[in-house]
Write a protein that holds these residues in place. Sequence first.
Motif, PDB file in Angstrom:
ATOM      1  N   TYR A 432      40.286 -45.751 -18.364  1.00 27.69           N
ATOM      2  CA  TYR A 432      38.828 -45.802 -18.505  1.00 27.69           C
ATOM      3  C   TYR A 432      38.145 -45.225 -17.270  1.00 27.69           C
ATOM      4  O   TYR A 432      37.257 -44.368 -17.363  1.00 27.69           O
ATOM      5  CB  TYR A 432      38.395 -47.255 -18.738  1.00 27.69           C
ATOM      6  CG  TYR A 432      36.920 -47.507 -18.534  1.00 27.69           C
ATOM      7  CD1 TYR A 432      36.029 -47.419 -19.590  1.00 27.69           C
ATOM      8  CD2 TYR A 432      36.422 -47.832 -17.268  1.00 27.69           C
ATOM      9  CE1 TYR A 432      34.669 -47.645 -19.399  1.00 27.69           C
ATOM     10  CE2 TYR A 432      35.073 -48.067 -17.066  1.00 27.69           C
ATOM     11  CZ  TYR A 432      34.200 -47.972 -18.132  1.00 27.69           C
ATOM     12  OH  TYR A 432      32.865 -48.185 -17.946  1.00 27.69           O
ATOM     13  N   TRP A 433      38.535 -45.700 -16.075  1.00 28.14           N
ATOM     14  CA  TRP A 433      37.872 -45.252 -14.850  1.00 28.14           C
ATOM     15  C   TRP A 433      38.145 -43.779 -14.582  1.00 28.14           C
ATOM     16  O   TRP A 433      37.284 -43.084 -14.005  1.00 28.14           O
ATOM     17  CB  TRP A 433      38.307 -46.102 -13.664  1.00 28.14           C
ATOM     18  CG  TRP A 433      37.594 -47.428 -13.617  1.00 28.14           C
ATOM     19  CD1 TRP A 433      38.142 -48.671 -13.752  1.00 28.14           C
ATOM     20  CD2 TRP A 433      36.193 -47.637 -13.424  1.00 28.14           C
ATOM     21  NE1 TRP A 433      37.183 -49.638 -13.670  1.00 28.14           N
ATOM     22  CE2 TRP A 433      35.971 -49.044 -13.459  1.00 28.14           C
ATOM     23  CE3 TRP A 433      35.102 -46.793 -13.239  1.00 28.14           C
ATOM     24  CZ2 TRP A 433      34.704 -49.594 -13.312  1.00 28.14           C
ATOM     25  CZ3 TRP A 433      33.841 -47.344 -13.091  1.00 28.14           C
ATOM     26  CH2 TRP A 433      33.645 -48.728 -13.126  1.00 28.14           C
ATOM     27  N   CYS A 435      38.230 -41.509 -16.825  1.00 25.91           N
ATOM     28  CA  CYS A 435      37.258 -40.789 -17.653  1.00 25.91           C
ATOM     29  C   CYS A 435      35.853 -40.905 -17.069  1.00 25.91           C
ATOM     30  O   CYS A 435      35.093 -39.925 -17.072  1.00 25.91           O
ATOM     31  CB  CYS A 435      37.290 -41.330 -19.074  1.00 25.91           C
ATOM     32  SG  CYS A 435      36.299 -40.370 -20.235  1.00 25.91           S
ATOM     33  N   ARG A 436      35.491 -42.052 -16.548  1.00 25.04           N
ATOM     34  CA  ARG A 436      34.153 -42.237 -16.001  1.00 25.04           C
ATOM     35  C   ARG A 436      33.965 -41.499 -14.663  1.00 25.04           C
ATOM     36  O   ARG A 436      32.873 -41.024 -14.352  1.00 25.04           O
ATOM     37  CB  ARG A 436      33.865 -43.727 -15.798  1.00 25.04           C
ATOM     38  CG  ARG A 436      33.557 -44.482 -17.073  1.00 25.04           C
ATOM     39  CD  ARG A 436      32.127 -44.272 -17.522  1.00 25.04           C
ATOM     40  NE  ARG A 436      31.798 -45.014 -18.731  1.00 25.04           N
ATOM     41  CZ  ARG A 436      31.506 -44.451 -19.894  1.00 25.04           C
ATOM     42  NH1 ARG A 436      31.539 -43.131 -20.020  1.00 25.04           N
ATOM     43  NH2 ARG A 436      31.200 -45.191 -20.945  1.00 25.04           N
ATOM     44  N   GLU A 437      35.041 -41.389 -13.868  1.00 19.99           N
ATOM     45  CA  GLU A 437      34.896 -40.861 -12.509  1.00 19.99           C
ATOM     46  C   GLU A 437      35.504 -39.480 -12.313  1.00 19.99           C
ATOM     47  O   GLU A 437      35.040 -38.719 -11.450  1.00 19.99           O
ATOM     48  CB  GLU A 437      35.523 -41.832 -11.513  1.00 19.99           C
ATOM     49  CG  GLU A 437      34.830 -43.197 -11.491  1.00 19.99           C
ATOM     50  CD  GLU A 437      35.497 -44.175 -10.549  1.00 19.99           C
ATOM     51  OE1 GLU A 437      36.693 -43.957 -10.213  1.00 19.99           O
ATOM     52  OE2 GLU A 437      34.848 -45.158 -10.138  1.00 19.99           O
ATOM     53  N   LYS A 438      36.547 -39.156 -13.095  1.00 20.09           N
ATOM     54  CA  LYS A 438      37.231 -37.871 -12.893  1.00 20.09           C
ATOM     55  C   LYS A 438      37.405 -37.169 -14.238  1.00 20.09           C
ATOM     56  O   LYS A 438      36.535 -36.434 -14.671  1.00 20.09           O
ATOM     57  CB  LYS A 438      38.559 -38.099 -12.176  1.00 20.09           C
ATOM     58  CG  LYS A 438      38.376 -38.662 -10.766  1.00 20.09           C
ATOM     59  CD  LYS A 438      39.685 -38.929 -10.073  1.00 20.09           C
ATOM     60  CE  LYS A 438      39.446 -39.521  -8.677  1.00 20.09           C
ATOM     61  NZ  LYS A 438      40.717 -39.845  -7.983  1.00 20.09           N
ATOM     62  N   ALA A 439      38.529 -37.396 -14.890  1.00 15.94           N
ATOM     63  CA  ALA A 439      38.757 -36.763 -16.193  1.00 15.94           C
ATOM     64  C   ALA A 439      39.882 -37.481 -16.919  1.00 15.94           C
ATOM     65  O   ALA A 439      40.744 -38.112 -16.297  1.00 15.94           O
ATOM     66  CB  ALA A 439      39.098 -35.285 -16.032  1.00 15.94           C
ATOM     67  N   ALA A 629      41.264 -47.760 -24.157  1.00 14.21           N
ATOM     68  CA  ALA A 629      40.240 -47.308 -23.216  1.00 14.21           C
ATOM     69  C   ALA A 629      39.114 -46.576 -23.935  1.00 14.21           C
ATOM     70  O   ALA A 629      37.941 -46.695 -23.567  1.00 14.21           O
ATOM     71  CB  ALA A 629      40.875 -46.408 -22.158  1.00 14.21           C
ATOM     72  N   LEU A 630      39.465 -45.817 -24.965  1.00 12.83           N
ATOM     73  CA  LEU A 630      38.437 -45.098 -25.721  1.00 12.83           C
ATOM     74  C   LEU A 630      37.443 -46.073 -26.341  1.00 12.83           C
ATOM     75  O   LEU A 630      36.237 -45.790 -26.400  1.00 12.83           O
ATOM     76  CB  LEU A 630      39.096 -44.242 -26.810  1.00 12.83           C
ATOM     77  CG  LEU A 630      38.145 -43.443 -27.697  1.00 12.83           C
ATOM     78  CD1 LEU A 630      37.326 -42.458 -26.879  1.00 12.83           C
ATOM     79  CD2 LEU A 630      38.917 -42.715 -28.797  1.00 12.83           C
ATOM     80  N   SER A 718      33.247 -54.483 -20.685  1.00 11.69           N
ATOM     81  CA  SER A 718      32.797 -53.251 -20.041  1.00 11.69           C
ATOM     82  C   SER A 718      33.098 -53.287 -18.552  1.00 11.69           C
ATOM     83  O   SER A 718      32.502 -54.084 -17.817  1.00 11.69           O
ATOM     84  CB  SER A 718      31.293 -53.064 -20.255  1.00 11.69           C
ATOM     85  OG  SER A 718      30.799 -52.031 -19.419  1.00 11.69           O
ATOM     86  N   PRO A 719      33.990 -52.426 -18.079  1.00  6.66           N
ATOM     87  CA  PRO A 719      34.271 -52.416 -16.634  1.00  6.66           C
ATOM     88  C   PRO A 719      33.058 -52.029 -15.799  1.00  6.66           C
ATOM     89  O   PRO A 719      32.806 -52.627 -14.753  1.00  6.66           O
ATOM     90  CB  PRO A 719      35.379 -51.367 -16.510  1.00  6.66           C
ATOM     91  CG  PRO A 719      36.058 -51.363 -17.853  1.00  6.66           C
ATOM     92  CD  PRO A 719      34.940 -51.584 -18.830  1.00  6.66           C
TER      93      PRO A 719
END
Length: 772
Positions: A432-433, A435-439, A629-630, A718-719
Amino acid sequence: MDASLLPPGPSRSVAGARPRECVVVRGGGAAAIVLGAGDAIAIRDAEGLQPALVFAIDGEGPADGTALGLEGPADAALAAVLDPGGEGSAQVAHALAARGIAPEAVTGHRVLAGDHPAQTQVALTAQRDLMVVVAAPGGPMAPDGQDAPTDIEVIVTRAPGYERPLPEPLAEPKLDLRVPAAQARAFRVKAGDYIQIIDVDGRQCSDFLAFDAAALEQGAEFGLDATTTRTLMGAAYPGPGLHSKYYDERQIPLVEVIRDTVGRHDTFALACSAKYYEDMGYPGHANCSDNFNAVLSPYGIRPRAGWPAINFFYNTAVDHTNALTMDEPWSRPGDYVLMKALTDLVCAASSCADDIDPANGWVPTDIHVRVYDSAESFSRGTAFRMNAAAEPRLTRESAFHPRLSQMTRSFVEYRGFWLPTCFTGEGPIAEYWACREKAAVMDLSPLRKFEVTGPDAELLLQRTVTRDMRKLAVGQVVYTALTYDHGGMIDDATVFRLAPSNFRVVCGEEFTGSWLRDKANEWGLNAFVRSSTDQLHNIAVQGPLSREILAEMIWTSPTQASIAELKWFRFAVTRLGGPMGPALVVSRTGYTGELGYEIWCHPKDAGAVFDAVWAAGAPKGMKPLGLSALDMLRIEAGLVFAGYDFCDQTDPFEAGIGFAVAEKEEDFVGKAALARRKASPARKMVGLKIEGNDAVGHGDPLYMGRAQVGVVTSATHSPILKGQIALARIDVAHAATGTPVEIGKLDGLRKRIGAEIAPFPHFDPQKIRVRA
């Protein structure tokens, strides 16, 4: 569609009827069908434009076309059809080898030329006993092309007095054992061998027992234990996948389920016994428990008054009153369960004798058992059916599976494909992180793709989707809904415009393509709706660094937008690595709420595509992303999911996607109902902020006092928001942000969890990140 050509439903043949079967020949593949003299076949192309070839083979080898009433010279070579290795080709080759026939010696006829409309069919009748091979030839479709080979249906009508043939063996059997109706048989199986339990005529239960053979030799009986199995597997019965084993009371696995074409069995009830029939007023009735006692006695296994068994094909359920109920089995003729023996076994299988209730459709019929050698290899899968009447298709692996399976064993069946839930390295939170921060990179190949082409393609979509297709430019993508006349949703979809009369519909449901095709036929439109799901597999590269990653590996011609230039909801025809690399389509779309892209390629190029993405992304911190995570990402972003956030009772406004309903002058399916629903809304999609960490899930009721006012549709932790959130549908009277509500657990009354209405979506409501 001619009703006489419908695929067989769940009802059995009756005396004097001409039973029908349906064999699906996959696009680019082939299938073999055994016919008797007088049997008829109708070769039908539901989608249109697909060539079909027919090869007739009798007991002595190749036959000419006159055996099927065909005239003229043979103009097709079977070896050339089988050589590409399309779906079913290996099974056809095995059937030929079993008859000592070389494919090179077989020629056939083209019965559908490939220039015909949807629903075209040709009828043939076997003049003598034959094996017929039907092929649906076609090569790989380019991602920017629309010439996908599609399926052909072969409807078989048996002559009077027929005997239903068994399906072709999956490999060379070590044991071919018939279990006559209302009887049982015992047999030995070596460790590693495969056991196939086949329902010959459909709707017939088969109770199954297996014992550790080595323990039996020591005088100890350790057989399959349903309670242990349910506890360890966390399900009413195991199925293909990660949780697939049946255990004994020692918690040692005895068999593993490899394939299951039914997906509906029982592990709660006993095999039928003398007492059951006596209590029902039928003393002396044949029963499975006594049958098992008789066939297991030679192995020294003590008798039971009622055997706890694995009841394959038995359709039971626990209803809302806590009663154990049952109905006719879901199994069709030829359905089966394939298991792998994990140790040497003594097994027994029955054909259930019950003819006094619906357990066997009121008429007991035969069961067939085949055992295959441990040297064989079989894919894992369960049956996916587009609808109740459709033919089953086993779960398949996407073209990206070989790469992903090196990173995880945690796969689940999702709409006919195996998809990863999470990855072994770090798990969903790290994914998850990333995707939110990098890819992050994920496999979304199960999305259904349909090529909509022809002079009336735009008109067909204009009349069936809620967006205005006339405003969609070539190279543009639009998100839309499809609804029934009453306004309830069929599906949501993205529509790509490849050319003035060429569209690609990407959606979740196989049924969507069938529905569009039926509408084109109903309205007499010159438009084709052809499935390309097997010709286009796709991965999504999502996250703030996704543009940077793809810019390193994607080449675009001067006539196409580069990755840096590609706007939101646009696509470009590109190549991997350079002007001579594999052809791709790259769209700036996604399902995460982050800047992102999807890469669409032919399955043959998937390995190269994934390797290039990984080589460019891994040094930048990219991680693979699974379904767990999706789910966090899409719920935070307010992206709805079919079957959870909407269904056929939910309109787009209630699903939170009212923006996808355009104000267009032309009529479309559901337009009047949607106007009425929009003017007088009853429910609204909202966000929920939930107190505490008690588990909340889909279907949990929302209360104001004692009255239920809504329902949770999706929920996650939700992280980024540091707490539990949910999507919910609630009565408009209580939909204002900040309104306190309670989530009912247990029976809705014995436990309540506090929550309040939150903005929808929870995260980045202005879509700043995805538009970046």
